[in-house]
Design an enzyme around this catalytic site. Structure first.
Site, PDB file in Angstrom:
ATOM      1  N   GLU A  75     -15.164 -23.501 -29.006  1.00  0.00           N
ATOM      2  CA  GLU A  75     -16.012 -22.421 -28.505  1.00  0.00           C
ATOM      3  C   GLU A  75     -16.136 -21.285 -29.514  1.00  0.00           C
ATOM      4  OE1 GLU A  75     -17.778 -22.699 -25.943  1.00  0.00           O
ATOM      5  OE2 GLU A  75     -16.843 -24.210 -24.674  1.00  0.00           O
TER       6      GLU A  75
ATOM      7  N   GLU B 234     -29.353 -27.233 -20.890  1.00  0.00           N
ATOM      8  CA  GLU B 234     -29.651 -28.499 -21.580  1.00  0.00           C
ATOM      9  C   GLU B 234     -30.998 -29.110 -21.199  1.00  0.00           C
ATOM     10  OE1 GLU B 234     -25.554 -27.601 -22.410  1.00  0.00           O
ATOM     11  OE2 GLU B 234     -26.626 -27.670 -20.490  1.00  0.00           O
TER      12      GLU B 234
ATOM     13  N   ASP C 290     -20.629 -35.025 -25.972  1.00  0.00           N
ATOM     14  CA  ASP C 290     -22.028 -34.705 -26.220  1.00  0.00           C
ATOM     15  C   ASP C 290     -22.360 -34.181 -27.615  1.00  0.00           C
ATOM     16  OD1 ASP C 290     -20.585 -32.430 -25.624  1.00  0.00           O
ATOM     17  OD2 ASP C 290     -21.843 -31.770 -23.967  1.00  0.00           O
TER      18      ASP C 290
ATOM     19  N   GLU D 108     -23.317 -30.269 -11.709  1.00  0.00           N
ATOM     20  CA  GLU D 108     -22.470 -30.707 -12.812  1.00  0.00           C
ATOM     21  C   GLU D 108     -22.322 -32.218 -12.823  1.00  0.00           C
ATOM     22  OE1 GLU D 108     -20.422 -27.646 -15.036  1.00  0.00           O
ATOM     23  OE2 GLU D 108     -22.480 -28.349 -14.893  1.00  0.00           O
TER      24      GLU D 108
END
Length: 578
Positions: A117, A372, A258, A351
């Site tokens: 992050e 996304e 991902d 989710e």
């Protein structure tokens, strides 16, 4: 009378009146100008609420109108929102925030931070803002873009992450203490994305600073994952970075995996690296063979290919956008439309969504305002112009405003079935969700530049072209100008080649003068010999013969695109028939 939009509420549907600019009964596309202004208003409602109630904390808590630190006490929302300000055209606030960050952000703190992050949000956000500073009217220092305060901040933050890469495999730990390095009891288990999502930021940092260590560790981590794939070409979800053993063997395109796939493609484009693209294409073949069913992507066991979880995860919605970058437009649109049906069912993407049952998964019913699906819509709209993609943007604006908007910003949706809210507004809402929505409705934005305009910048290494378009978004939607990677780095061998040519030129000129005048001349100035050589043409020629052979790059020319598939204008990819 405007026609209504259906927003699901558990077993019921809420009727939302559509604003002017939404499609009417004839199916006309949403008005981009109308929704562009709506998105801008969304941004400032959230951004102003953060400044008034949460700064200098990382994130806003919109239900209690206060702030909290989440990823490391960096004023994270301010860093994440900085390049969005410029994309929305607010240069004065961009300039003010640059000064605020320099005065207030300190990375020399005793905080345990996520390596992943911190890289995508902090390092990526600072690098993007650094490269956009001149466009935003910031008075840049001499030597920009090869130097500057935001670049130094990005480098400082990245150096705090480097101890995480000191493992037997070269794959990084997931957490590092910014003051002390990796804690002695730190778990060695890291998700795949947490290992393979560094090449965009770290290669950019190496190119701008001249220090190869960042790109080197990112490439090693990528290669270790590649070497750890199964015999059927798949990777798992979590791996032990000390032993290289897979701990979670579920394979898919979603959470935990991902952005590894995303960075193979974006790293390949950014660095013109055929090997990275070949790695992704091989993975893509395995993903199609084992995880794709009717344009959905399931989770399978990485060694056997048997289905382990028949679910869709909201994080997977980036995949159609990634497919568009490699030219697979038809498959991308089919998968996008599958995901869009879920949005229409709930007014957002839960989710987890059980594909056979057609409903949410218990305890995974929330929607934290993720970007996304909107990201994929933006890419695909650039490639196709299909108005269906604008309709998704319209639905996103209407849903988020109706369900999530509160007095102090926008709140995470805890449960899409009953629209209960949670007291958090993630920084990616301003970094990604709002940004991709705005770019979807703003075809003339400078981010979409097709190369018709550009800026010429003089650097210590010569003239450099910036701002011509082709921006590569990191996985936090921070745009990186790929041309910047060629502004500040000159391989020593290339520098020597220039000096060699200069010596040859002056040597020939001197010899011609001797021949014509029959006199000895001292000749004009020559560049000093590089270490290990002398100035005479004879010894210089001998030294050239001893240099190892390497591919010659034509001097003073742009590098050619080496891919068989080449990224072209408006997101469309054309195959090279040669």
């Amino acid at each position: 009378m405007p026609f209504p939009l259906l927003i699901p509420l558990g077993p019921l549907c809420v009727l939302l009146p559509l604003h002017h600019g939404a499609p009417g009964p004839g199916g006309t596309a949403p008005d981009p100008a109308h929704y562009r202004e709506r998105v801008k208003a969304m941004f400032y409602h959230a951004y102003d609420s953060y400044l008034e109630n949460a700064f200098p904390y990382d994130e806003l808590r919109p239900l209690t109108c206060d702030g909290h630190d989440t990823w490391g006490s960096f004023s994270l929302t301010l860093i994440d929102a900085l390049d969005t300000l410029l994309i929305l055209g607010n240069v004065s606030e961009f300039q003010r925030v640059v000064e605020v960050l320099q005065d207030n952000v300190d990375f020399d703190i005793d905080v345990n931070a996520s390596v992943f992050e911190t890289n995508i949000r902090v390092v990526g956000g600072l690098l993007s803002a650094h490269l956009l500073s001149k466009k935003a009217g910031v008075e840049v220092e001499a030597g920009w873009p090869c130097s500057g305060p935001l670049l130094r901040m990005a480098e400082e933050a990245a150096r705090k992450l480097l101890p995480a890469f000191q493992t037997p495999t070269g794959m990084p730990y997931g957490t590092v203490n910014l003051l002390h390095g990796v804690n002695p009891g730190e778990t060695p288990v890291t998700c795949t994305a947490g290992i393979g999502t560094f090449i965009v930021e770290f290669a950019t940092l190496s190119s701008l600073t001249g220090d190869p260590v960042f790109e080197d560790v990112a490439r090693v981590a990528l290669m270790r994952l590649w070497e750890s794939r199964s015999d059927i070409g798949l990777v798992g979800n979590h791996i032990d970075v000390l032993t290289g053993k897979w701990v979670a063997q579920d394979s898919g395109i979603g959470a935990g995996v991902d952005s590894y796939f995303e960075y193979l493609v974006k790293g390949a484009i950014l660095l013109q690296d055929k090997k990275l693209m070949a790695m992704f294409l091989e993975y893509n073949t395995a993903i199609r063979n084992y995880t794709r069913f009717d344009d959905w992507y399931l989770w399978v066991q990485m060694y056997k290919g048997t289905v382990s979880m028949p679910v869709f995860q909201s994080l997977e919605a980036y995949w159609p956008g990634l497919q568009s970058l490699v030219g697979d437009i038809d498959n991308a649109m089919r998968t996008f439309l599958n995901y869009y049906t879920i949005w229409k069912q709930f007014g957002g993407l839960p989710e987890f969504y059980n594909i056979p049952q057609g409903y949410t998964v218990e305890k995974r019913e929330g929607y934290p305002l993720r970007p996304e699906l909107i990201e994929s819509a933006m890419y695909l709209y650039r490639a196709t112009g299909d108005p269906t993609l604008l309709e998704l943007g319209r639905d996103a604006v209407e849903s988020i405003e109706k369900i999530s908007k509160v007095e102090c910003g926008f709140a995470t949706i805890k449960d899409l079935r009953d629209h209960k809210l949670d007291n958090r507004m993630e920084s990616f809402f301003l970094a990604e969700t709002v940004k991709y929505l705005y770019l979807l409705f703003d075809p003339a934005n400078f981010i979409h530049n097709n190369g018709s305009t550009f800026d010429a910048v003089i650097t210590p290494y010569g003239e450099c072209i910036l701002g011509a378009g082709g921006y590569i978004f990191n996985t936090e939607a921070h745009p990186i100008d790929p041309a910047a990677l060629h502004c500040c780095r000159r391989l020593k061998e290339e520098q020597w080649e220039v000096e060699d040519l200069m010596r040859e030129f002056y040597s020939l000129k001197r010899n011609r003068s001797r021949f014509q005048k029959k006199t000895v001349s001292s000749g004009p100035w020559q560049p000093p010999a590089r270490p290990g050589t002398v100035s005479s043409p004879e010894s210089h020629d001998q030294a050239r013969e001893k240099k190892p052979a390497k591919p010659k790059i034509p001097l003073l020319s742009c590098p050619s695109q080496p891919f068989t598939s080449k990224l072209a204008l408006l997101g469309q990819v054309f195959l090279d028939s040669s």
